[in-house]
Design a protein around this motif. Structure first.
Motif, mmCIF file in Angstrom:
data_model
loop_
_atom_site.group_PDB
_atom_site.id
_atom_site.type_symbol
_atom_site.label_atom_id
_atom_site.label_comp_id
_atom_site.label_asym_id
_atom_site.label_seq_id
_atom_site.Cartn_x
_atom_site.Cartn_y
_atom_site.Cartn_z
ATOM 1 N N SER A 185 -3.925 1.559 1.550
ATOM 2 C CA SER A 185 -3.635 2.248 0.279
ATOM 3 C C SER A 185 -3.789 3.759 0.405
ATOM 4 C CB SER A 185 -4.575 1.743 -0.803
ATOM 5 O OG SER A 185 -5.904 2.069 -0.450
ATOM 6 N N GLY A 186 -4.465 4.199 1.462
ATOM 7 C CA GLY A 186 -4.758 5.624 1.606
ATOM 8 C C GLY A 186 -5.744 6.077 0.546
ATOM 9 N N ASN A 187 -6.549 5.142 0.054
ATOM 10 C CA ASN A 187 -7.403 5.439 -1.093
ATOM 11 C C ASN A 187 -8.846 5.000 -0.838
ATOM 12 O OD1 ASN A 187 -8.678 5.499 -3.563
ATOM 13 N ND2 ASN A 187 -6.861 4.813 -4.678
ATOM 14 N N PRO A 188 -9.734 5.960 -0.528
ATOM 15 C CA PRO A 188 -11.128 5.602 -0.224
ATOM 16 C C PRO A 188 -11.949 5.237 -1.464
ATOM 17 C CG PRO A 188 -10.792 7.973 0.013
ATOM 18 C CD PRO A 188 -9.471 7.391 -0.384
ATOM 19 N N SER A 189 -11.333 5.326 -2.656
ATOM 20 C CA SER A 189 -12.114 5.033 -3.872
ATOM 21 C C SER A 189 -12.093 3.541 -4.227
ATOM 22 C CB SER A 189 -11.579 5.846 -5.048
ATOM 23 O OG SER A 189 -10.443 5.198 -5.595
ATOM 24 N N ILE A 190 -11.526 2.710 -3.360
ATOM 25 C CA ILE A 190 -11.485 1.272 -3.655
ATOM 26 C C ILE A 190 -12.820 0.637 -3.238
ATOM 27 C CG2 ILE A 190 -10.335 -0.903 -3.069
ATOM 28 C CD1 ILE A 190 -7.747 0.824 -2.776
ATOM 29 N N HIS A 191 -13.397 -0.162 -4.159
ATOM 30 C CA HIS A 191 -14.726 -0.749 -3.921
ATOM 31 C C HIS A 191 -14.770 -2.214 -4.363
ATOM 32 C CE1 HIS A 191 -17.033 2.847 -2.912
ATOM 33 N NE2 HIS A 191 -16.324 3.494 -3.809
ATOM 34 N N TYR A 192 -15.791 -2.916 -3.843
ATOM 35 C CA TYR A 192 -16.145 -4.218 -4.418
ATOM 36 C C TYR A 192 -16.877 -3.945 -5.724
ATOM 37 C CZ TYR A 192 -15.473 -6.097 0.332
ATOM 38 O OH TYR A 192 -14.951 -6.455 1.545
ATOM 39 N N SER A 193 -16.870 -4.916 -6.633
ATOM 40 C CA SER A 193 -17.754 -4.843 -7.806
ATOM 41 C C SER A 193 -18.890 -5.829 -7.544
ATOM 42 C CB SER A 193 -16.999 -5.222 -9.079
ATOM 43 O OG SER A 193 -17.936 -5.595 -10.075
ATOM 44 N N GLU A 194 -20.063 -5.301 -7.278
ATOM 45 C CA GLU A 194 -21.209 -6.181 -7.017
ATOM 46 C C GLU A 194 -21.492 -7.044 -8.249
ATOM 47 O OE1 GLU A 194 -22.636 -6.875 -4.223
ATOM 48 O OE2 GLU A 194 -21.603 -5.330 -3.068
ATOM 49 N N ALA A 195 -21.304 -6.455 -9.441
ATOM 50 C CA ALA A 195 -21.595 -7.200 -10.678
ATOM 51 C C ALA A 195 -20.675 -8.418 -10.799
ATOM 52 C CB ALA A 195 -21.417 -6.288 -11.879
ATOM 53 N N ILE A 196 -19.387 -8.238 -10.464
ATOM 54 C CA ILE A 196 -18.438 -9.358 -10.590
ATOM 55 C C ILE A 196 -18.703 -10.400 -9.499
ATOM 56 C CG2 ILE A 196 -15.989 -10.018 -10.475
ATOM 57 C CD1 ILE A 196 -15.371 -7.312 -11.852
ATOM 58 N N ALA A 197 -18.977 -9.938 -8.283
ATOM 59 C CA ALA A 197 -19.246 -10.883 -7.183
ATOM 60 C C ALA A 197 -20.482 -11.731 -7.522
ATOM 61 C CB ALA A 197 -19.453 -10.118 -5.880
ATOM 62 N N MET A 238 -9.088 -2.500 -8.492
ATOM 63 C CA MET A 238 -7.989 -1.566 -8.232
ATOM 64 C C MET A 238 -7.206 -1.411 -9.536
ATOM 65 S SD MET A 238 -6.746 -3.050 -4.547
ATOM 66 C CE MET A 238 -5.517 -1.882 -4.071
ATOM 67 N N ASN A 239 -6.436 -0.339 -9.631
ATOM 68 C CA ASN A 239 -5.557 -0.213 -10.799
ATOM 69 C C ASN A 239 -4.115 -0.554 -10.395
ATOM 70 O OD1 ASN A 239 -4.289 2.149 -9.762
ATOM 71 N ND2 ASN A 239 -5.921 3.449 -10.585
ATOM 72 N N CYS A 240 -3.228 -0.571 -11.376
ATOM 73 C CA CYS A 240 -1.838 -0.988 -11.101
ATOM 74 C C CYS A 240 -1.168 -0.053 -10.100
ATOM 75 C CB CYS A 240 -1.023 -1.020 -12.392
ATOM 76 S SG CYS A 240 -1.494 -2.322 -13.512
ATOM 77 N N GLN A 241 -1.456 1.253 -10.208
ATOM 78 C CA GLN A 241 -0.849 2.199 -9.273
ATOM 79 C C GLN A 241 -1.297 1.885 -7.845
ATOM 80 O OE1 GLN A 241 -2.353 6.258 -9.275
ATOM 81 N NE2 GLN A 241 -0.315 7.037 -8.817
ATOM 82 N N GLU A 242 -2.613 1.680 -7.672
ATOM 83 C CA GLU A 242 -3.142 1.393 -6.334
ATOM 84 C C GLU A 242 -2.577 0.084 -5.787
ATOM 85 O OE1 GLU A 242 -7.412 3.650 -7.164
ATOM 86 O OE2 GLU A 242 -7.228 1.509 -7.518
#
Ligand code: DON
Length: 308
Positions: free
Chosen positions: A146-158, A200-204
Motif C-alpha cells: 500500500s505504500g502506507n506505514p500507518s496501517i495497523h492491527y487493532s489489538e482491541a478488535i483482535a 484500513m480505509n476505502c482509499q487504502e
C-alpha cells in the motif's frame, strides 16, 4: 472512440440514491468490538489503473477489514509456497456460511477454499511455519504494497474476537484433528484474529488491491507482488468464493472478483481497469455489507464495467 467514464458523477449519484433508501442490514454483533461502530458510516473509493482517484462519504475513515485480509494472507503465502498451497486447501465455492464446520468432517479437514474461515486458518498455519515474526512480517507486507506505514492491527478488535471466537476455535481444532494444522492452534488463532483486525480505509483498500488489477504494479520496494498466472488465480477465487454462500449472487449482480468482510467492507477488482472499495457496516443475512452490495451492483450497471 470510447468516451471517458465520469466516475465521480456516477459514484455521487449512486451514493445519494442509496442513502435515500432504508439500510435493511444489521451490524455484526458476534465480535463485541465491531458492534460499537456507527452503523450509518458509508464510504466509497475508486482507483483506476492510471491512478485516478474518486471518493465519497466516509472513504477516509479506517474500519476493521476482517475477511478482506484473507486475500492478502493468501497472496503472501502464494508468493512463497506457490502451488503447494493447494494440497491443503481447495478452490471450490463452499456454498455454506463462512464459519461452517459441516463440510470439514467429510472433506477430512481440507477446507473448500482459502476464504472461508477454515481455509484462512490453514493459510495462517502455513505462514506461521514459513515466517520468523508472522504478525510483524504480514503487516509489513501490506504496508509495502500500500505504500502506507500507518496501517495497523487493532489489538482491541483482535482481543474482542478472541474472547468470543468459539466457532473459529472449534474450526481450528477440528482441522488440527485431521492433521491439516501443524502449529499450536492458539498461535494460529492469534495470528488469524490479528489479521482480521487490521484497520484500513476505502482509499487504502482500493490502492492495496491494485496489484490484482494492474499487472505492472510494484510495491514500495519496486518488487512485483504476484506473477500474472497467480494474480489470475486469486481473482478467480475471489470471483467464485469471495462472498461465501452469496458468491453466485455477487457474480450475477456485480460481475467482478471481490471480497467482503464482516466489518462491512467490500473490495472489488476490474482487471485492467480499476479497484473499488465500499464500506457500510450493516450486513445482509449472508454477512456481506447490505449497502456495499447494492452500491456495486448499481456501479457496474451504470458504468457498464462488469468483466462479463
Ligand atoms: O472469523 C470471523 O468470523 C471474522 N474474523 C471474519 C469473518 C468475515 O469477515 C466474513 N465476511 N464476510
Amino acid at each position: 472512440m470510447k468516451l471517458k467514464t465520469d466516475y465521480q458523477k456516477i459514484i455521487n449519484a449512486i451514493y445519494k440514491q442509496i442513502k435515500e433508501e432504508e439500510d435493511l442490514g444489521e451490524i455484526a454483533k458476534y465480535i463485541p468490538e465491531l458492534a460499537k461502530v456507527d452503523p450509518n458510516k458509508f464510504g466509497v473509493f475508486l482507483t483506476t489503473i492510471e491512478n485516478e482517484e474518486y471518493g465519497i462519504g466516509d472513504c477516509l475513515e479506517k474500519f476493521s477489514i476482517q475477511s478482506i485480509a484473507k486475500v492478502l494472507s493468501l497472496t503472501m503465502a502464494y508468493q512463497t509456497l506457490s502451488g503447494n498451497i493447494w494440497e491443503r486447501v481447495g478452490v471450490e465455492p463452499s456454498g455454506n456460511p463462512f464459519n461452517s464446520l459441516v463440510q470439514l468432517e467429510t472433506d477430512e479437514g481440507i477446507p473448500r477454499n482459502p476464504f472461508i474461515n477454515g481455509g484462512a486458518l490453514v493459510i495462517c498455519d502455513m505462514l506461521l511455519t514459513q515466517l520468523k515474526n508472522p504478525k510483524q512480517e504480514f503487516l509489513q507486507f501490506i504496508r509495502d504494497i500500500s505504500g502506507n506505514p500507518s496501517i495497523h492491527y487493532s489489538e482491541a478488535i483482535a482481543k474482542s474476537e478472541m474472547s468470543a471466537g468459539f466457532r473459529n476455535i472449534a474450526v481450528c481444532n477440528f482441522i488440527k484433528s485431521f492433521g491439516n494444522i501443524i502449529n499450536d492452534p492458539n498461535k494460529v488463532l492469534d495470528f488469524y484474529f490479528h489479521m482480521c483486525s487490521i484497520k484500513m480505509n476505502c482509499q487504502e483498500l482500493s490502492q492495496t488491491f491494485m496489484f490484482l488489477a494492474n499487472s505492472k504494479f510494484r510495491n514500495v520496494k519496486n518488487e512485483p507482488i504476484l506473477n500474472l498466472s497467480h494474480a489470475k488465480r486469486i481473482n478467480a477465487i475471489m470471483q467464485t468464493c469471495g462472498f461465501y454462500d452469496e458468491s453466485g449472487e455477487f457474480s450475477f449482480k456485480v460481475g467482478l472478483p471481490g471480497k467482503s468482510g464482516v466489518g462491512g467492507g467490500i473490495v472489488a477488482v476490474h482487471p485492467g481497469e480499476y479497484t473499488i472499495a465500499v464500506w457500510s457496516p450493516k450486513l445482509n443475512k449472508k454477512g456481506n455489507s447490505y449497502r456495499g452490495m447494492q452500491f456495486l451492483e448499481l456501479f457496474t450497471t451504470k458504468t457498464e464495467s462488469s468483466i462479463f
